[in-house]
Design an enzyme around this catalytic site. Sequence first.
Site, PDB file in Angstrom:
ATOM      1  N   TYR A   1      42.979  41.111  35.921  1.00  0.00           N
ATOM      2  CA  TYR A   1      42.499  40.700  37.706  1.00  0.00           C
ATOM      3  C   TYR A   1      42.908  39.625  38.067  1.00  0.00           C
ATOM      4  CZ  TYR A   1      42.559  39.969  42.925  1.00  0.00           C
ATOM      5  OH  TYR A   1      42.244  39.976  44.071  1.00  0.00           O
TER       6      TYR A   1
ATOM      7  N   GLU B   1      47.981  37.883  44.740  1.00  0.00           N
ATOM      8  CA  GLU B   1      47.109  38.397  43.541  1.00  0.00           C
ATOM      9  C   GLU B   1      48.354  39.239  42.498  1.00  0.00           C
ATOM     10  OE1 GLU B   1      44.470  41.730  45.369  1.00  0.00           O
ATOM     11  OE2 GLU B   1      45.581  41.796  44.781  1.00  0.00           O
TER      12      GLU B   1
END
Length: 392
Positions: free
Chosen positions: A113, A201
């Site tokens: 991530y 993101e």
Amino acid sequence: MKIHEYQGKELLRRYKIPVPQGEAAFDVEAAVKAAHGIMEATSNETIVVKAQIHAGGRGKGGGVKVVKGEAGVREAASKILGMNLVTHQTGPEGKKVGRLLIEQGMDIVRELYVGLVVDRDKRRVCLMASTEGGMEIEVVAARTPEKILKAWFDPATGLLPFQARDIAFGLGLADKQVNKAVAVMQSLATMFVKEDASLVEVNPLVVTKAGDVIALDAKVSFDDNAAFRHKDREEMRDATEENPVEAEAAALGFSYVGMDGDIGCCVNGAGLAMATMDIIKHVGGEPANFLDVGGGADAQTVKKAFKIILSDPRVKAIFVNIFGGILRCDVLAEGVVGAAREMGIKVPLVVRLEGTNVDIGRKILAESGLKIHTAKDMGEGARMAVELARGA
């Protein structure tokens, strides 16, 4: 302003960030054609069909399918296009899927991530990374916060190489993967600043069997305050994904956010609007909206604001809370009276005025002949609005 995943990946490509080969499709035949081109180019029959909505959790909701060949793409596209996709971010009402991303399948070894946001406390951009790719970062933060790595950087300098290397080593990357991840993170940081983003993101950022580091997803939101610097960005807007009332309010120059309560708020100034919502909750009520009409409200402005507020059928009372600085209270009072009379408002209307010409303003309200409830202060006004809403 939010954009779709396929638009976010187009942006990533501009900054030389590796992404899978993919193409947007708005109907089934276009999806099959896109898949055919991808399979020919990659010599791989594995295709991912992704619903494109402004919400996360699409896979869990059935909006992401990994299939083989054109027949599999046709079947998946037929099921996903037009479906009402419900995820934890859409709420129970869900969102209708009107477009797809057709993308090559990848041989994934690891899922990571990476995300960037503005840290207002530190006045820096914060890059966050975690080994827990594929999971919502909020869940990771709640369960295993030690797995979130962070680096802060000044927009003037960007993310420095040593910071990116520290993150890469912290993610357990080695050899050539480190340099590839560093390049991705620095490019994401550059993109975040240059594009005036509020959120970038990549979840997941994957490591493939070949050792490549690729952005498998892209979630991008822009800071609307910087829209004047990006005139071409309006073309990326998907009006079907936006709240139509919020879009109408924005077109009128209002700052509006719909909420779940029954007390409509009409306020001038963002800080006062926040305080108004707080005091409504403090006295036991629930605000139906945040609405800042700005400093120059006249009769027509107030009428438009009331129209926006009353478009929500749950509104049982309206609380007008105005501080007359730039806007004089007598002018505002005339606007409220004129709008209320013209629209024939049926729900209780509570008005609290303070500031320039407040006594004249209150007199105008009192002598209007309309059932307008006036309050001396915010607390009294909030209590009156809540009580009247319950009585309604």
